[in-house]
Scaffold this motif. Sequence first.
Motif, PDB file in Angstrom:
ATOM      1  N   LEU A 283       0.973  -1.208  -0.094  1.00 12.92           N
ATOM      2  CA  LEU A 283      -0.104  -0.079   0.006  1.00 12.92           C
ATOM      3  C   LEU A 283       0.951   1.199   0.016  1.00 12.92           C
ATOM      4  O   LEU A 283       0.569   2.134  -0.721  1.00 12.92           O
ATOM      5  CB  LEU A 283      -1.095  -0.154   1.288  1.00 12.92           C
ATOM      6  CG  LEU A 283      -1.966  -1.022   1.522  1.00 12.92           C
ATOM      7  CD1 LEU A 283      -2.714  -1.170   2.635  1.00 12.92           C
ATOM      8  CD2 LEU A 283      -2.838  -1.117   0.025  1.00 12.92           C
ATOM      9  N   SER A 284       1.957   1.213   0.921  1.00 13.75           N
ATOM     10  CA  SER A 284       2.853   2.488   1.047  1.00 13.75           C
ATOM     11  C   SER A 284       4.159   2.290   1.408  1.00 13.75           C
ATOM     12  O   SER A 284       4.295   1.049   1.948  1.00 13.75           O
ATOM     13  CB  SER A 284       2.162   3.683   1.779  1.00 13.75           C
ATOM     14  OG  SER A 284       2.090   3.038   3.098  1.00 13.75           O
ATOM     15  N   PRO A 285       5.321   2.928   1.325  1.00 13.85           N
ATOM     16  CA  PRO A 285       5.346   4.176   0.382  1.00 13.85           C
ATOM     17  C   PRO A 285       5.160   3.994  -1.074  1.00 13.85           C
ATOM     18  O   PRO A 285       5.208   2.941  -1.528  1.00 13.85           O
ATOM     19  CB  PRO A 285       6.685   4.837   0.802  1.00 13.85           C
ATOM     20  CG  PRO A 285       7.401   3.667   1.112  1.00 13.85           C
ATOM     21  CD  PRO A 285       6.601   2.563   1.791  1.00 13.85           C
ATOM     22  N   PRO A 286       4.832   5.107  -1.664  1.00 14.15           N
ATOM     23  CA  PRO A 286       4.574   5.027  -3.184  1.00 14.15           C
ATOM     24  C   PRO A 286       5.679   4.427  -4.207  1.00 14.15           C
ATOM     25  O   PRO A 286       5.438   3.418  -4.861  1.00 14.15           O
ATOM     26  CB  PRO A 286       4.357   6.490  -3.628  1.00 14.15           C
ATOM     27  CG  PRO A 286       3.846   7.221  -2.410  1.00 14.15           C
ATOM     28  CD  PRO A 286       4.410   6.448  -1.327  1.00 14.15           C
ATOM     29  N   GLN A 287       6.952   4.727  -3.529  1.00 13.76           N
ATOM     30  CA  GLN A 287       8.025   4.281  -4.462  1.00 13.76           C
ATOM     31  C   GLN A 287       8.134   2.758  -4.145  1.00 13.76           C
ATOM     32  O   GLN A 287       8.357   1.811  -5.145  1.00 13.76           O
ATOM     33  CB  GLN A 287       9.401   4.767  -4.062  1.00 13.76           C
ATOM     34  CG  GLN A 287       9.862   4.636  -2.559  1.00 13.76           C
ATOM     35  CD  GLN A 287       9.304   5.886  -1.632  1.00 13.76           C
ATOM     36  OE1 GLN A 287       8.070   6.281  -1.961  1.00 13.76           O
ATOM     37  NE2 GLN A 287       9.987   5.970  -0.675  1.00 13.76           N
ATOM     38  N   LEU A 288       7.960   1.959  -3.002  1.00 18.17           N
ATOM     39  CA  LEU A 288       7.970   0.691  -3.045  1.00 18.17           C
ATOM     40  C   LEU A 288       6.771  -0.151  -3.494  1.00 18.17           C
ATOM     41  O   LEU A 288       6.958  -1.201  -4.111  1.00 18.17           O
ATOM     42  CB  LEU A 288       7.689   0.371  -1.225  1.00 18.17           C
ATOM     43  CG  LEU A 288       7.627  -0.889  -0.771  1.00 18.17           C
ATOM     44  CD1 LEU A 288       9.005  -2.113  -1.091  1.00 18.17           C
ATOM     45  CD2 LEU A 288       7.425  -1.327   0.497  1.00 18.17           C
ATOM     46  N   ARG A 289       5.350   0.626  -3.549  1.00 18.64           N
ATOM     47  CA  ARG A 289       4.485  -0.110  -4.420  1.00 18.64           C
ATOM     48  C   ARG A 289       4.822  -0.041  -5.792  1.00 18.64           C
ATOM     49  O   ARG A 289       4.510  -0.860  -6.460  1.00 18.64           O
ATOM     50  CB  ARG A 289       3.157   0.693  -3.969  1.00 18.64           C
ATOM     51  CG  ARG A 289       1.859   0.296  -4.861  1.00 18.64           C
ATOM     52  CD  ARG A 289       0.526   0.852  -4.452  1.00 18.64           C
ATOM     53  NE  ARG A 289      -0.353   0.033  -5.647  1.00 18.64           N
ATOM     54  CZ  ARG A 289      -1.015  -0.945  -5.224  1.00 18.64           C
ATOM     55  NH1 ARG A 289      -1.214  -1.415  -4.057  1.00 18.64           N
ATOM     56  NH2 ARG A 289      -1.939  -1.224  -6.140  1.00 18.64           N
ATOM     57  N   THR A 290       5.307   0.936  -6.323  1.00 16.89           N
ATOM     58  CA  THR A 290       5.908   1.097  -7.703  1.00 16.89           C
ATOM     59  C   THR A 290       6.697  -0.149  -8.028  1.00 16.89           C
ATOM     60  O   THR A 290       6.832  -0.856  -9.034  1.00 16.89           O
ATOM     61  CB  THR A 290       6.326   2.392  -7.991  1.00 16.89           C
ATOM     62  OG1 THR A 290       5.677   3.437  -7.894  1.00 16.89           O
ATOM     63  CG2 THR A 290       7.111   2.538  -9.659  1.00 16.89           C
TER      64      THR A 290
END
Length: 324
Positions: A299-306
């Motif tokens: 779910l987060s952080p955004p860079q990990l989800r990407t």
Amino acid sequence: MLQMGQVVNKQEMAIIYKVSDRSIQRDLDTIRNFFSDQCVKKGVIQEVEYDKKLNGYHLITEDVEYLTEGELLAICKILIESRAFSKEKLKSLLNKILKRCMTIKDCKKIVDYIANELFAYIDPKHVSADTERLWEIAEAIQHKQIIEFTYAGLNQTEAKLHRIMPVGILFSEYYFYIMGIINDSEKRKHFHLKDDQSPTIYRIDRIKSINILKETFKIAYRNKFKEGEYKNRTQYMFGGKTQRIRFRYFGASIEAVLDRLPTATVIKEKGSRHVIEAEVFGTGILMWLLSQGRKVEVLSPPQLRTAWEEEAKAIVAMAMKGAS
């Protein structure tokens, strides 16, 4: 006097024997060392301790508390499962532990319980952990001595010279690691994270040669490396930044997740679905999340989800290519 239960006053003894207080202190230290050696041989703990109320030193005696059969079996099983050592070295370690802690009769019972695992044990592909080198490094950490060593990293055929301030030793997934701070400004220019103050990680079995220097270093107490906190936050000993992550877990055993990630907490629960938050260090967390397959959603952080999405797409693309 001590063995007769009497109290020894250092100043009084110095006057009686016409020596300095320091000489009496050295004698007391020698007696302490003697009793320490006797503890190993006779199984009785005897310690010389100072008592303020008595204004002197007296002897305290107590029986040694031995490990139980179950505790010894647990230690043996953990050593075997660690896969840190060659079969020969593992057998030697287990033999020393059992002979020190048990009678021959009880020792045989433990050996029988682990015999099949030892018989089927296959030597690890990496070099067996060198316990003498491990202790040598530990001593350098204790005395804050600079270490120089030649090291061949992953996919490197030529060993390179490294110079570090050693701050810790950790064990994780089959390997022992040394944590060291690089104080060379030129080398720090090539760091992936320019402002990274974290220790650099080296696998001890990849060290080719090592030299403990007489040169020492200082680290402020507030900056002292804390192995326990680092281990709680790190997966597979990958470096990187500290980050707070959140993911949804759909698997059957939430307990296994919480055991794997000591800093994790469940912040939402609905049936078999759990939302988990954890503070982690380094990029190894992505490897663990991917190992859970469809049981997790980042779910987060955004860079990990990407990064998680990109790896998932690459896996699907590889599967489709293989099927065509």
